[in-house]
Design a protein around this motif. Structure first.
Motif, PDB file in Angstrom:
ATOM      1  N   GLY A 103      12.055  30.237 121.876  1.00 54.61           N
ATOM      2  CA  GLY A 103      10.716  29.956 122.398  1.00 54.61           C
ATOM      3  C   GLY A 103      10.713  28.195 122.268  1.00 54.61           C
ATOM      4  O   GLY A 103      10.287  27.788 123.260  1.00 54.61           O
ATOM      5  N   ALA A 104      11.418  27.539 121.510  1.00 53.84           N
ATOM      6  CA  ALA A 104      11.160  26.400 121.228  1.00 53.84           C
ATOM      7  C   ALA A 104      12.079  25.800 122.581  1.00 53.84           C
ATOM      8  O   ALA A 104      11.866  24.681 122.702  1.00 53.84           O
ATOM      9  N   VAL A 105      13.262  26.178 122.761  1.00 56.69           N
ATOM     10  CA  VAL A 105      14.160  25.803 123.909  1.00 56.69           C
ATOM     11  C   VAL A 105      13.473  25.983 125.040  1.00 56.69           C
ATOM     12  O   VAL A 105      13.416  25.027 125.782  1.00 56.69           O
ATOM     13  N   GLU A 106      12.841  27.147 125.244  1.00 58.64           N
ATOM     14  CA  GLU A 106      11.923  27.149 126.708  1.00 58.64           C
ATOM     15  C   GLU A 106      10.875  26.015 126.718  1.00 58.64           C
ATOM     16  O   GLU A 106      10.747  25.338 127.693  1.00 58.64           O
TER      17      GLU A 106
ATOM     18  N   GLN B  37      14.679  16.928 124.428  1.00 62.77           N
ATOM     19  CA  GLN B  37      14.354  17.563 125.778  1.00 62.77           C
ATOM     20  C   GLN B  37      15.619  17.360 126.611  1.00 62.77           C
ATOM     21  O   GLN B  37      16.009  18.170 127.268  1.00 62.77           O
ATOM     22  N   LYS B  38      16.259  16.190 126.462  1.00 60.97           N
ATOM     23  CA  LYS B  38      17.357  16.091 127.477  1.00 60.97           C
ATOM     24  C   LYS B  38      18.577  16.689 127.019  1.00 60.97           C
ATOM     25  O   LYS B  38      19.110  17.272 128.076  1.00 60.97           O
ATOM     26  N   GLN B  39      18.674  16.888 125.712  1.00 64.80           N
ATOM     27  CA  GLN B  39      19.841  18.080 125.380  1.00 64.80           C
ATOM     28  C   GLN B  39      19.581  19.283 125.895  1.00 64.80           C
ATOM     29  O   GLN B  39      20.605  20.010 126.409  1.00 64.80           O
ATOM     30  N   ALA B  40      18.216  19.981 125.793  1.00 66.40           N
ATOM     31  CA  ALA B  40      18.050  21.185 126.328  1.00 66.40           C
ATOM     32  C   ALA B  40      18.170  21.163 127.617  1.00 66.40           C
ATOM     33  O   ALA B  40      18.687  22.236 128.368  1.00 66.40           O
ATOM     34  N   VAL B  41      17.484  20.436 128.404  1.00 65.94           N
ATOM     35  CA  VAL B  41      17.781  20.473 130.071  1.00 65.94           C
ATOM     36  C   VAL B  41      19.265  20.449 130.241  1.00 65.94           C
ATOM     37  O   VAL B  41      19.741  20.975 131.222  1.00 65.94           O
ATOM     38  N   VAL B  42      20.192  19.346 129.852  1.00 64.77           N
ATOM     39  CA  VAL B  42      21.433  19.345 130.210  1.00 64.77           C
ATOM     40  C   VAL B  42      22.245  20.674 129.800  1.00 64.77           C
ATOM     41  O   VAL B  42      23.140  21.073 130.722  1.00 64.77           O
TER      42      VAL B  42
ATOM     43  N   ALA C  72      19.558  27.749 121.859  1.00 65.50           N
ATOM     44  CA  ALA C  72      18.752  27.810 120.595  1.00 65.50           C
ATOM     45  C   ALA C  72      19.755  28.006 119.638  1.00 65.50           C
ATOM     46  O   ALA C  72      19.506  27.304 118.575  1.00 65.50           O
ATOM     47  N   LYS C  73      21.143  28.528 119.403  1.00 64.13           N
ATOM     48  CA  LYS C  73      21.884  28.402 118.337  1.00 64.13           C
ATOM     49  C   LYS C  73      22.264  27.245 118.320  1.00 64.13           C
ATOM     50  O   LYS C  73      22.715  26.780 117.227  1.00 64.13           O
ATOM     51  N   ILE C  74      22.832  26.569 119.509  1.00 59.54           N
ATOM     52  CA  ILE C  74      23.462  25.078 119.433  1.00 59.54           C
ATOM     53  C   ILE C  74      22.367  24.131 118.847  1.00 59.54           C
ATOM     54  O   ILE C  74      22.797  23.161 117.916  1.00 59.54           O
ATOM     55  N   MET C  75      21.082  24.197 119.114  1.00 61.75           N
ATOM     56  CA  MET C  75      20.044  23.125 118.686  1.00 61.75           C
ATOM     57  C   MET C  75      19.237  23.613 117.211  1.00 61.75           C
ATOM     58  O   MET C  75      18.501  23.025 116.904  1.00 61.75           O
ATOM     59  N   ASP C  76      20.056  25.020 116.985  1.00 59.86           N
ATOM     60  CA  ASP C  76      19.314  25.291 115.829  1.00 59.86           C
ATOM     61  C   ASP C  76      17.855  25.495 115.759  1.00 59.86           C
ATOM     62  O   ASP C  76      17.202  25.087 114.755  1.00 59.86           O
ATOM     63  N   VAL C  77      17.275  26.031 116.917  1.00 57.27           N
ATOM     64  CA  VAL C  77      15.675  26.251 116.962  1.00 57.27           C
ATOM     65  C   VAL C  77      15.604  27.673 117.600  1.00 57.27           C
ATOM     66  O   VAL C  77      16.693  28.377 117.904  1.00 57.27           O
ATOM     67  N   GLY C  78      14.525  28.065 117.799  1.00 59.71           N
ATOM     68  CA  GLY C  78      14.084  29.394 118.212  1.00 59.71           C
ATOM     69  C   GLY C  78      14.259  29.380 119.744  1.00 59.71           C
ATOM     70  O   GLY C  78      14.245  28.285 120.407  1.00 59.71           O
TER      71      GLY C  78
ATOM     72  N   ARG D 193      20.942  23.472 129.814  1.00 57.26           N
ATOM     73  CA  ARG D 193      20.498  24.628 130.395  1.00 57.26           C
ATOM     74  C   ARG D 193      20.902  24.457 132.058  1.00 57.26           C
ATOM     75  O   ARG D 193      21.326  25.429 132.506  1.00 57.26           O
ATOM     76  N   HIS D 194      20.629  23.391 132.381  1.00 53.80           N
ATOM     77  CA  HIS D 194      20.650  23.188 133.682  1.00 53.80           C
ATOM     78  C   HIS D 194      22.120  22.480 134.474  1.00 53.80           C
ATOM     79  O   HIS D 194      22.321  22.523 135.588  1.00 53.80           O
ATOM     80  N   LEU D 195      22.774  21.802 133.532  1.00 53.56           N
ATOM     81  CA  LEU D 195      24.068  21.298 134.003  1.00 53.56           C
ATOM     82  C   LEU D 195      25.150  21.902 133.193  1.00 53.56           C
ATOM     83  O   LEU D 195      25.995  22.330 133.982  1.00 53.56           O
ATOM     84  N   ASP D 196      25.198  22.290 132.031  1.00 54.17           N
ATOM     85  CA  ASP D 196      26.297  23.174 131.579  1.00 54.17           C
ATOM     86  C   ASP D 196      25.986  24.764 131.678  1.00 54.17           C
ATOM     87  O   ASP D 196      26.887  25.608 131.334  1.00 54.17           O
ATOM     88  N   GLU D 197      24.848  25.079 132.183  1.00 59.42           N
ATOM     89  CA  GLU D 197      24.219  26.396 132.574  1.00 59.42           C
ATOM     90  C   GLU D 197      24.481  27.586 131.395  1.00 59.42           C
ATOM     91  O   GLU D 197      25.172  28.569 131.753  1.00 59.42           O
ATOM     92  N   LEU D 198      24.185  27.197 130.382  1.00 62.73           N
ATOM     93  CA  LEU D 198      24.137  27.968 129.044  1.00 62.73           C
ATOM     94  C   LEU D 198      22.776  28.841 129.189  1.00 62.73           C
ATOM     95  O   LEU D 198      21.865  28.486 129.740  1.00 62.73           O
ATOM     96  N   SER D 199      23.151  29.999 128.525  1.00 62.27           N
ATOM     97  CA  SER D 199      21.571  30.695 128.459  1.00 62.27           C
ATOM     98  C   SER D 199      21.036  30.211 127.067  1.00 62.27           C
ATOM     99  O   SER D 199      21.279  29.454 126.465  1.00 62.27           O
ATOM    100  N   ASN D 200      19.437  30.412 127.229  1.00 65.35           N
ATOM    101  CA  ASN D 200      18.698  29.893 126.286  1.00 65.35           C
ATOM    102  C   ASN D 200      18.954  30.304 124.941  1.00 65.35           C
ATOM    103  O   ASN D 200      18.926  29.830 123.918  1.00 65.35           O
ATOM    104  N   PRO D 201      19.148  31.726 124.940  1.00 70.18           N
ATOM    105  CA  PRO D 201      19.744  31.968 123.313  1.00 70.18           C
ATOM    106  C   PRO D 201      20.947  31.131 122.979  1.00 70.18           C
ATOM    107  O   PRO D 201      21.033  30.885 121.734  1.00 70.18           O
ATOM    108  N   GLU D 202      21.614  30.957 123.702  1.00 68.65           N
ATOM    109  CA  GLU D 202      22.916  30.017 123.275  1.00 68.65           C
ATOM    110  C   GLU D 202      22.418  28.788 122.966  1.00 68.65           C
ATOM    111  O   GLU D 202      22.938  28.116 122.002  1.00 68.65           O
TER     112      GLU D 202
END
Lengths: 193, 127
Positions: free
Chosen positions: A164-167, A138-143, A156-162, A145-154
């Protein structure tokens, strides 16, 4: 030094130049990427020295993989974010082996003493404390998205999940953050008006 | 910012969260100059390793060439085993072999390796 000549070159092209023996290309890549690699590590670990070690380790992996890098595959930045995320997760797990979750989660004493001078730094520190209480994913996804300002699809690639899972991770992370910060609202000096 | 006791709505909390994110984004930590030096050292050392010439394989000597000619060390070990078995049989032959050899060398029975009575000889007996 041909920095100007390479200024517009994509990261992947610079990496290919380095693989062919051009060290200046790697130096330019280092100047481009190190700040964000370090920031990501720092936000995950909350420790400057450790974040620098992670940044160096991630960049070293990049130099080593340069000859095998396939231009049509992932972006260098996406690959690096993933490497940093994994390195940070390993370190966080090791830390938790030495400390109880409660110890990690407990905000520092003394935050109340700065109640009257709530500034940007205090908010940032409070956010950092709150982030440290989230589960790693959760921490990774929030950081990202909201601190590094990456898009959800990006992400998803970084975390190797879909996507939807990122959201889902971001939504749960933000709920948890809001809840943690709400408990500290008095320390952080928020008033009712 | 209002985080009063009346505020319980999730969306309102989320809105407040953005001010924390904004503070976090602005509070970007600085890394030390030493980090850049360490990374530059890595760039050079990885490139040096990649550019270093491969060690040249030494030519094989006479023994190596002979070994290659007969099939390498496995062939040598096979030959050594066969040699040792030969010596053992020579010094202390098994009973079946010694009976055969003594009959062949000292016995009264004539053993021929070649048939003395070939078709011509048979005809000469018959007359």
């Amino acid at each position: 030094m041909p920095f100007d000549a390479y200024a517009d070159a994509p990261d992947e092209a610079l990496l290919a130049l380095y693989a062919n023996g051009d060290r200046d290309a790697a130096r330019l890549l280092m100047h481009r990427l190190t700040p964000r690699v370090f920031r990501q590590a720092f936000r995950m670990l909350g420790d400057k020295a450790e974040a620098e070690d992670v940044a160096q380790e991630a960049m070293l992996k990049l130099w080593k993989i340069a000859p095998e890098w396939r231009q049509d595959e992932a972006k260098v930045t996406t690959w690096l974010y993933r490497i940093v995320a994994n390195l940070c997760t390993d370190r966080l797990r090791k830390r938790r082996g030495n400390k109880s979750i409660d110890e990690v989660a407990e905000p520092e004493d003394g935050a109340a003493s700065v109640a009257d001078q709530m500034q940007q730094k205090t908010r940032s520190d409070a956010l950092s404390d709150a982030l440290n209480q989230l589960p790693d994913r959760q921490k990774q996804a929030v950081v990202l998205r909201h601190l590094d300002e990456l898009s959800n699809p990006e992400i998803a690639k970084i975390m190797d999940v879909g996507v939807g899972a990122v959201e889902n991770l971001i939504a749960r992370g933000k709920r948890a953050l809001a809840s943690v910060l709400a408990k500290r609202k008095n320390e952080l000096g928020y008033s009712d008006d | 910012m209002n985080w009063g006791t009346a505020m319980t709505d999730d969306s309102e909390k989320m809105m407040d969260l953005e001010t924390f994110f904004e503070a976090g984004r602005k509070d970007a930590p600085e890394f030390s100059a030493a980090l850049m030096s360490r990374i530059i050292d890595d760039i050079d050392s990885v490139a040096d390793q990649r550019e270093a010439p491969e060690p040249v394989a030494k030519g094989k000597g006479l023994l190596g060439r002979i070994l290659d000619g007969i099939g390498g060390w496995p062939a040598v070990s096979g030959m050594a085993t066969a040699g040792i078995v030969g010596i053992v049989v020579g010094i202390s032959p098994p009973e079946a072999i010694s009976e055969f050899t003594s009959a062949y060398v000292n016995g009264t029975t004539d053993l021929y390796l070649v048939d003395p009575y070939d078709s011509f000889g048979f005809e000469s007996f018959e007359g």
